[in-house]
Scaffold this active site. Sequence first.
Site, PDB file in Angstrom:
ATOM      1  N   HIS A  87       0.842  -1.208   0.000  1.00 55.58           N
ATOM      2  CA  HIS A  87       0.000   0.000   0.000  1.00 55.58           C
ATOM      3  C   HIS A  87       0.870   1.250   0.000  1.00 55.58           C
ATOM      4  O   HIS A  87       1.985   1.257   0.538  1.00 55.58           O
ATOM      5  CB  HIS A  87      -0.984   0.010   1.173  1.00 55.58           C
ATOM      6  CG  HIS A  87      -0.350   0.011   2.541  1.00 55.58           C
ATOM      7  ND1 HIS A  87      -0.001   1.171   3.195  1.00 55.58           N
ATOM      8  CD2 HIS A  87      -0.028  -1.006   3.386  1.00 55.58           C
ATOM      9  CE1 HIS A  87       0.515   0.870   4.382  1.00 55.58           C
ATOM     10  NE2 HIS A  87       0.519  -0.436   4.521  1.00 55.58           N
ATOM     11  N   ASP A  89      -0.372   4.434   0.979  1.00 56.13           N
ATOM     12  CA  ASP A  89      -0.742   5.422   1.989  1.00 56.13           C
ATOM     13  C   ASP A  89       0.059   5.159   3.255  1.00 56.13           C
ATOM     14  O   ASP A  89       0.651   4.084   3.428  1.00 56.13           O
ATOM     15  CB  ASP A  89      -2.239   5.377   2.272  1.00 56.13           C
ATOM     16  CG  ASP A  89      -2.665   4.072   2.933  1.00 56.13           C
ATOM     17  OD1 ASP A  89      -2.352   3.003   2.364  1.00 56.13           O
ATOM     18  OD2 ASP A  89      -3.285   4.114   4.010  1.00 56.13           O
ATOM     19  N   ASP A 120       6.718   1.289   6.262  1.00 57.26           N
ATOM     20  CA  ASP A 120       5.339   0.808   6.201  1.00 57.26           C
ATOM     21  C   ASP A 120       4.506   1.776   5.360  1.00 57.26           C
ATOM     22  O   ASP A 120       3.965   2.732   5.878  1.00 57.26           O
ATOM     23  CB  ASP A 120       4.785   0.716   7.618  1.00 57.26           C
ATOM     24  CG  ASP A 120       3.351   0.242   7.677  1.00 57.26           C
ATOM     25  OD1 ASP A 120       2.875  -0.373   6.707  1.00 57.26           O
ATOM     26  OD2 ASP A 120       2.687   0.509   8.702  1.00 57.26           O
ATOM     27  N   GLU A 151      -4.975   1.741   3.203  1.00 57.19           N
ATOM     28  CA  GLU A 151      -4.889   0.582   4.089  1.00 57.19           C
ATOM     29  C   GLU A 151      -4.823   0.991   5.548  1.00 57.19           C
ATOM     30  O   GLU A 151      -5.405   0.340   6.413  1.00 57.19           O
ATOM     31  CB  GLU A 151      -3.658  -0.257   3.730  1.00 57.19           C
ATOM     32  CG  GLU A 151      -3.582  -1.600   4.450  1.00 57.19           C
ATOM     33  CD  GLU A 151      -2.932  -1.552   5.822  1.00 57.19           C
ATOM     34  OE1 GLU A 151      -3.095  -2.506   6.594  1.00 57.19           O
ATOM     35  OE2 GLU A 151      -2.259  -0.532   6.143  1.00 57.19           O
ATOM     36  N   GLU A 152      -4.105   2.073   5.844  1.00 59.36           N
ATOM     37  CA  GLU A 152      -3.877   2.439   7.239  1.00 59.36           C
ATOM     38  C   GLU A 152      -5.155   2.866   7.945  1.00 59.36           C
ATOM     39  O   GLU A 152      -5.337   2.583   9.132  1.00 59.36           O
ATOM     40  CB  GLU A 152      -2.834   3.552   7.332  1.00 59.36           C
ATOM     41  CG  GLU A 152      -1.436   3.155   6.855  1.00 59.36           C
ATOM     42  CD  GLU A 152      -0.747   2.174   7.786  1.00 59.36           C
ATOM     43  OE1 GLU A 152      -1.366   1.722   8.766  1.00 59.36           O
ATOM     44  OE2 GLU A 152       0.425   1.846   7.535  1.00 59.36           O
ATOM     45  N   HIS A 415       4.577   3.251  12.529  1.00 61.18           N
ATOM     46  CA  HIS A 415       3.501   3.929  13.257  1.00 61.18           C
ATOM     47  C   HIS A 415       4.032   4.792  14.403  1.00 61.18           C
ATOM     48  O   HIS A 415       3.229   5.304  15.195  1.00 61.18           O
ATOM     49  CB  HIS A 415       2.475   2.926  13.811  1.00 61.18           C
ATOM     50  CG  HIS A 415       1.683   2.224  12.759  1.00 61.18           C
ATOM     51  ND1 HIS A 415       0.402   1.750  12.984  1.00 61.18           N
ATOM     52  CD2 HIS A 415       1.970   1.888  11.483  1.00 61.18           C
ATOM     53  CE1 HIS A 415      -0.058   1.158  11.885  1.00 61.18           C
ATOM     54  NE2 HIS A 415       0.890   1.229  10.958  1.00 61.18           N
TER      55      HIS A 415
END
Length: 455
Positions: A87, A89, A120, A151-152, A415
Site C-alpha cells: 500500500h 498510503d 510501512d 490501508e492504514e 507507526h
Amino acid sequence: METAAKVDALMDGLRADLERLAAIPSVAFPGFPAEPVQEAHDLLVRLLREAGVERIDRIDLPDTAPVIFAEIPPPSPDAPTVLLYSHYDVQPPGDEKLWLSPPFEPTPVEGGLRARGIADDKSNVIAHLGMLRAYEGRPPVGVKIVFEGQEEYGSPFDDYPPSDPERFACDAMVIADLGNLRPGTPTLTTGLRGASEVIVEVRTLEEPRHSGEFGGAAPDALLVLLKALSTLHDVHGDVAVAGLRREEWTGTTYREDEFRSLAGVREGLPLIGSGSLGERLWSGPAITVIGLDAPGVEHAASAVVPYARAKLNLRFHPKQDAKEARARLVEHLRSLRPFGIPLTVTPGDTGPGYEASTGGPAYRAALTALREAWGEDASYVATGGSIPLVNGLARAAPNAEVLLFGAQDSMCNLHAPNERVLFSELRNTVVAMCAFVREYAAGFRGEGASAEGTS
C-alpha cells in the site's frame, strides 16, 4: 548476470524512487488532503509503466482512495500467476516534535533512510518494482499487482476481492506489508491474530454526589468498572476469559531483552503474563484497555462518580472465529455484577485472524529465496497486528498460497516517530522477490530449481 548483482546495479535508482515516494505525505485519514494520496498514486503508475507494465487499471470504490491494479500475463500456459500486494498510503506523522527530522523529508540514517511511511509500506512497494525492473518487465510468472491507497485507515476494499474473484485469481500471493523479526533475519509470517473491540459502561447515579456525604454507600461507577476490568486477567497477567484459544508457540520469537527495548519497558519492571513471548504475543489472547472515560485527575471533584466507560481491544488466536472470540469477552463481562451492579456491554468491530498453510510449492520457493537473499534459513513468526485484506484476498483466491514477507523489520518504528528503513533489508527483499518468482516458476512446472537467474 546473477540475481544479486543485477539487484545491486538497480539499488541507486530504487533508493532515489523510494525517496521521491516517501516525500509525498500520502495520509488517507479524514481531515488530511486527498491530493498527496493521488500524487503518490500517479507516481506509482508512472514507475510501473517505466518498469514495463502495460496493463494498469484502477479500482474506485466509495469512500476510499484508488487502488492500483496492474497485470503482466504469464509467459507461458504452464507458468503460475503471483499476486503482489502493498500500500502507498501512510500513517499520520503524529507529534512532529518527537521526530529528529521532518517526517516527510527523507533523511539519511546509518544504513538507511528516515521518514513517515518509508518502511510501512513504501519500501515494499519499491521492492515489488525492483523485482519487475530486474526482469525488465518480463518475469517468469504472471503477475497481478495490487497497490492500495487507504490501508492504514481502513477501507471497503478489505471486503471487495471476494466480490470479483476472477480479477484476483492467482496461484500464490505475496503480501508485503511487514518484514523481518530483526534486521538480517529472514522471516516468514505465518499467522495474524484477529482483533475485536468491546465497550463496557456503568451508570449508577443521576449525577455526581459529594463523596463525604454519600461515599461508602452510593455506588461509584468508576469503582464498579475497575472491579469488572480486574477480572479480565489472572494474578500473572494472563487473560482469564474462558473460551479464548491459547496454544504453545513453536516458531521463532523475540529475546526478552529485544522485546523490552522495542516496547520501551521501564528498567526493573516485569513483563506481564506467563509462557513464551510468542505464546503471549501471537498464539494466545490479549486484552488491552485502550480508552477510559472518567473524571480527569487535574480537575477532579470530591464526588462519587456516576458514570464510567472503557473501550477494550481484544487480540485472539489466528484460527479462532472472530465472532466467537468477541462473544466470549462479551459473555464474560455481561455475567459480572460488581457490587451487585450490571454492566452495559456493547460489541464493536471485529476482524478475523489468519493462519497460512505452509509446505506447498510457493512456500518451498520462498524458503529457498530467503536463504539466497540473506544467507541463512528463514524464521517463522506470527504477528499480533491484523491485516484485514489478507482474509479478503484469501477468500477471493482460496487455493492460492499466501506468503507474508517484506522489507520492514520490527525495529523500524512503524507507526511511531522516526520510522526508518534499512537499505540492506530493501536490497535483500528485492533479491528474495526475484529468486522467489524464479524458483516458483521452475517448481510449479515440476522442472526443479532453475539456475538461470534474471539475466
